[in-house]
Design a protein around this motif. Structure first.
Motif, mmCIF file in Angstrom:
data_model
loop_
_atom_site.group_PDB
_atom_site.id
_atom_site.type_symbol
_atom_site.label_atom_id
_atom_site.label_comp_id
_atom_site.label_asym_id
_atom_site.label_seq_id
_atom_site.Cartn_x
_atom_site.Cartn_y
_atom_site.Cartn_z
ATOM 1 N N GLU A 1 0.712 -1.174 -0.407
ATOM 2 C CA GLU A 1 -0.651 -0.144 -0.211
ATOM 3 C C GLU A 1 0.497 1.725 0.036
ATOM 4 O OE1 GLU A 1 -2.820 -1.248 3.202
ATOM 5 O OE2 GLU A 1 -3.421 -2.598 2.519
ATOM 6 N N GLY A 2 2.450 1.135 -0.587
ATOM 7 C CA GLY A 2 3.197 2.599 -0.555
ATOM 8 C C GLY A 2 3.593 2.956 1.093
ATOM 9 N N TRP A 3 3.892 1.896 1.900
ATOM 10 C CA TRP A 3 4.627 2.969 3.091
ATOM 11 C C TRP A 3 5.667 2.294 2.746
ATOM 12 C CZ3 TRP A 3 3.047 4.324 8.070
ATOM 13 C CH2 TRP A 3 1.238 3.827 8.488
ATOM 14 N N ARG A 4 6.719 2.486 3.559
ATOM 15 C CA ARG A 4 8.148 2.277 3.338
ATOM 16 C C ARG A 4 8.697 1.921 4.688
ATOM 17 N NH1 ARG A 4 11.360 7.675 2.237
ATOM 18 N NH2 ARG A 4 9.111 8.421 3.449
ATOM 19 N N VAL A 5 9.193 0.426 4.575
ATOM 20 C CA VAL A 5 8.668 0.083 6.548
ATOM 21 C C VAL A 5 10.463 -0.528 7.051
ATOM 22 C CG1 VAL A 5 7.617 -2.311 6.834
ATOM 23 C CG2 VAL A 5 6.673 -0.771 5.707
ATOM 24 N N ALA A 6 10.720 -0.507 8.226
ATOM 25 C CA ALA A 6 12.205 -0.440 8.594
ATOM 26 C C ALA A 6 11.747 -1.471 9.813
ATOM 27 C CB ALA A 6 12.525 0.416 9.377
ATOM 28 N N ALA A 7 12.265 -2.814 9.526
ATOM 29 C CA ALA A 7 11.460 -3.851 10.395
ATOM 30 C C ALA A 7 12.896 -5.047 10.835
ATOM 31 C CB ALA A 7 10.899 -4.834 9.035
ATOM 32 N N PHE A 8 13.052 -5.272 12.287
ATOM 33 C CA PHE A 8 13.582 -6.315 12.573
ATOM 34 C C PHE A 8 12.986 -6.925 12.742
ATOM 35 C CE2 PHE A 8 12.688 -3.479 16.019
ATOM 36 C CZ PHE A 8 12.158 -4.536 17.365
ATOM 37 N N SER A 9 13.996 -8.001 13.621
ATOM 38 C CA SER A 9 13.912 -9.160 14.031
ATOM 39 C C SER A 9 15.361 -10.345 14.185
ATOM 40 C CB SER A 9 12.966 -10.359 12.983
ATOM 41 O OG SER A 9 13.281 -10.619 11.687
ATOM 42 N N ARG A 10 15.368 -11.426 15.456
ATOM 43 C CA ARG A 10 16.290 -11.300 15.949
ATOM 44 C C ARG A 10 17.553 -11.893 14.531
ATOM 45 N NH1 ARG A 10 14.434 -14.751 20.729
ATOM 46 N NH2 ARG A 10 13.192 -15.385 19.112
ATOM 47 N N SER A 11 16.830 -13.460 13.589
ATOM 48 C CA SER A 11 16.973 -13.830 12.357
ATOM 49 C C SER A 11 16.364 -12.896 11.240
ATOM 50 C CB SER A 11 17.594 -14.888 12.615
ATOM 51 O OG SER A 11 15.895 -15.228 12.692
ATOM 52 N N ALA A 12 17.262 -13.436 10.343
ATOM 53 C CA ALA A 12 16.707 -13.191 8.739
ATOM 54 C C ALA A 12 15.695 -14.759 8.598
ATOM 55 C CB ALA A 12 17.497 -12.835 7.814
ATOM 56 N N ASN A 13 15.919 -14.215 7.377
ATOM 57 C CA ASN A 13 15.079 -15.413 6.747
ATOM 58 C C ASN A 13 14.603 -15.373 5.429
ATOM 59 O OD1 ASN A 13 12.410 -14.123 6.627
ATOM 60 N ND2 ASN A 13 11.508 -15.515 8.595
ATOM 61 N N ALA A 14 14.217 -15.862 5.020
ATOM 62 C CA ALA A 14 13.838 -16.704 2.817
ATOM 63 C C ALA A 14 12.969 -15.054 2.629
ATOM 64 C CB ALA A 14 13.586 -17.261 2.504
ATOM 65 N N PHE A 15 11.847 -14.860 3.359
ATOM 66 C CA PHE A 15 10.642 -13.649 3.116
ATOM 67 C C PHE A 15 11.524 -12.038 3.596
ATOM 68 C CE2 PHE A 15 8.560 -9.940 5.369
ATOM 69 C CZ PHE A 15 7.787 -9.907 4.357
ATOM 70 N N VAL A 16 12.825 -12.195 4.372
ATOM 71 C CA VAL A 16 13.721 -11.810 4.411
ATOM 72 C C VAL A 16 14.656 -10.715 3.913
ATOM 73 C CG1 VAL A 16 15.414 -9.645 6.022
ATOM 74 C CG2 VAL A 16 13.208 -10.646 7.157
ATOM 75 N N GLN A 17 14.874 -11.569 2.714
ATOM 76 C CA GLN A 17 16.655 -12.007 1.910
ATOM 77 C C GLN A 17 15.208 -11.574 0.801
ATOM 78 O OE1 GLN A 17 18.656 -11.206 2.608
ATOM 79 N NE2 GLN A 17 19.084 -12.536 4.761
ATOM 80 N N ASP A 18 14.333 -12.153 0.506
ATOM 81 C CA ASP A 18 13.522 -11.350 -0.442
ATOM 82 C C ASP A 18 12.514 -10.501 -0.786
ATOM 83 O OD1 ASP A 18 13.780 -14.217 -1.197
ATOM 84 O OD2 ASP A 18 11.403 -15.081 -1.041
ATOM 85 N N THR A 19 12.296 -9.817 0.184
ATOM 86 C CA THR A 19 11.291 -8.313 0.099
ATOM 87 C C THR A 19 12.423 -7.144 -0.282
ATOM 88 O OG1 THR A 19 9.778 -9.402 1.812
ATOM 89 C CG2 THR A 19 10.242 -7.361 1.856
ATOM 90 N N LEU A 20 13.778 -7.870 1.009
ATOM 91 C CA LEU A 20 15.014 -6.637 0.367
ATOM 92 C C LEU A 20 15.144 -6.592 -0.996
ATOM 93 C CD1 LEU A 20 17.519 -7.745 3.816
ATOM 94 C CD2 LEU A 20 16.461 -5.519 3.061
#
Ligand SMILES: NC(=O)c1ccc[n+]([C@@H]2O[C@H](COP(=O)([O-])OP(=O)(O)OC[C@H]3O[C@@H](n4cnc5c(N)ncnc54)[C@H](OP(=O)(O)O)[C@@H]3O)[C@@H](O)[C@H]2O)c1
Length: 249
Positions: free
Chosen positions: A32-51
């Motif tokens: 919906e057009g937002w910019r997003v800053a997110a965190f968690s302790r570890s990355a996963n495939a979703f994080v890598q693909d979205t980056l």
């Protein structure tokens, strides 16, 4: 999620944006057009693909909410990178296996309080300082039905989530004059990594006790978040919205 009526693309900070509810919130916000800053302790495939898919609009860092310095630094870096923070979704949480208080180690108690209460408070303080500069913002704390009803084996988690609800109410009074809304959302049971250990017997018991006769769909919780994050809820602050199919009524 409807975008706030401010100039430029709004910015959301999402804790625990890698899996479960946080992941769905990140997907919706980006869509919906937002910019997003997110965190968690570890990355996963979703994080890598979205980056890779949204290099200018999505930013992720490894942060443990128990590390207050890193949590504060993340908020400051997000504000530096994107120039503003319009929404904080305090979503990350830690439940773990049911454990009776009489046998709960102090270290485990501290871990649960850090992830579910102290960490979100520190993150909120850091983000609210950024929001206060623009006299606008929305803070949304993800609580739990455990904050409203007693559940055996979840006393410390329940204490932390109930603390988060109380935090939301008092903070709404402090931040309202600065144009910042603060609300709490209380989801009922939904399928995620957090609940994979819940037995079929327990699931059936939850279904039986829920007036709507089923567990929540993740999208139904995200819809409530969308509402409380959007201008459609512009006169709602200091409230706790329970989305649980009626199990606590
Ligand atoms: N699932 C349910 O039935 C249910 C019901 C009521 C309320 N809730 C609440 O809803 C929220 C989302 O739950 P969920 O089921 O989507 O959880 P989940 O699938 O377990 O995901 C939790 C997210 O938080 C991150 N996280 C956990 N501990 C963290 C920490 N110390 N520091 C930074 N990030 C951390 C996780 O990533 P890492 O592990 O990589 O850090 C993950 O991204 C939580 O606040 C939970 O308490 C859930």
């Amino acid at each position: 999620m409807t975008r706030p009526e401010t100039s430029g693309d709004p910015v959301a900070v999402v804790s625990g944006g890698s899996r479960g509810l946080g992941r769905l919130a990140v997907e919706r916000l980006l869509g919906e057009g937002w910019r997003v800053a997110a965190f968690s302790r570890s990355a996963n495939a979703f994080v890598q693909d979205t980056l890779a898919g949204h290099p200018d609009r999505f930013w992720w860092q490894p942060v443990d909410l128990a590390d207050h310095d890193r949590t504060r630094a993340f908020a400051a870096a997000a504000a530096e990178r994107f120039g503003r923070i319009d929404l904080l979704l305090n979503n990350a949480g830690l439940l773990g296996r049911p454990e009776l208080l009489l046998t709960t180690a102090v270290s485990r108690t501290e871990e649960l309080i850090a992830a579910n209460l102290t960490g979100p408070i520190i993150l909120t303080q850091a983000c609210a300082k950024v929001m206060a500069r623009r006299k606008s913002g929305t803070i949304l704390n993800v609580s739990s039905v455990n904050a409203v009803r007693g559940y055996r084996g979840a006393a410390v988690y329940a204490a932390a989530k109930a603390g988060l609800d109380g935090f939301s109410r008092s903070l709404a009074r402090e931040l309202g004059p600065l144009g910042i809304r603060v609300n709490s959302i209380v989801p009922g049971f939904f399928e995620s990594d957090m609940t994979t250990d819940v037995t079929e017997e327990s699931r059936e018991r939850i279904r039986r006790r829920t007036p709507l006769g089923r567990l929540a769909d993740l999208a139904e919780i995200a819809d409530a978040i969308s509402f409380l994050a959007s201008p459609r809820s512009s006169f709602i602050t200091g409230q706790t919205l329970i989305v649980d199919g009626g199990i606590t009524c």
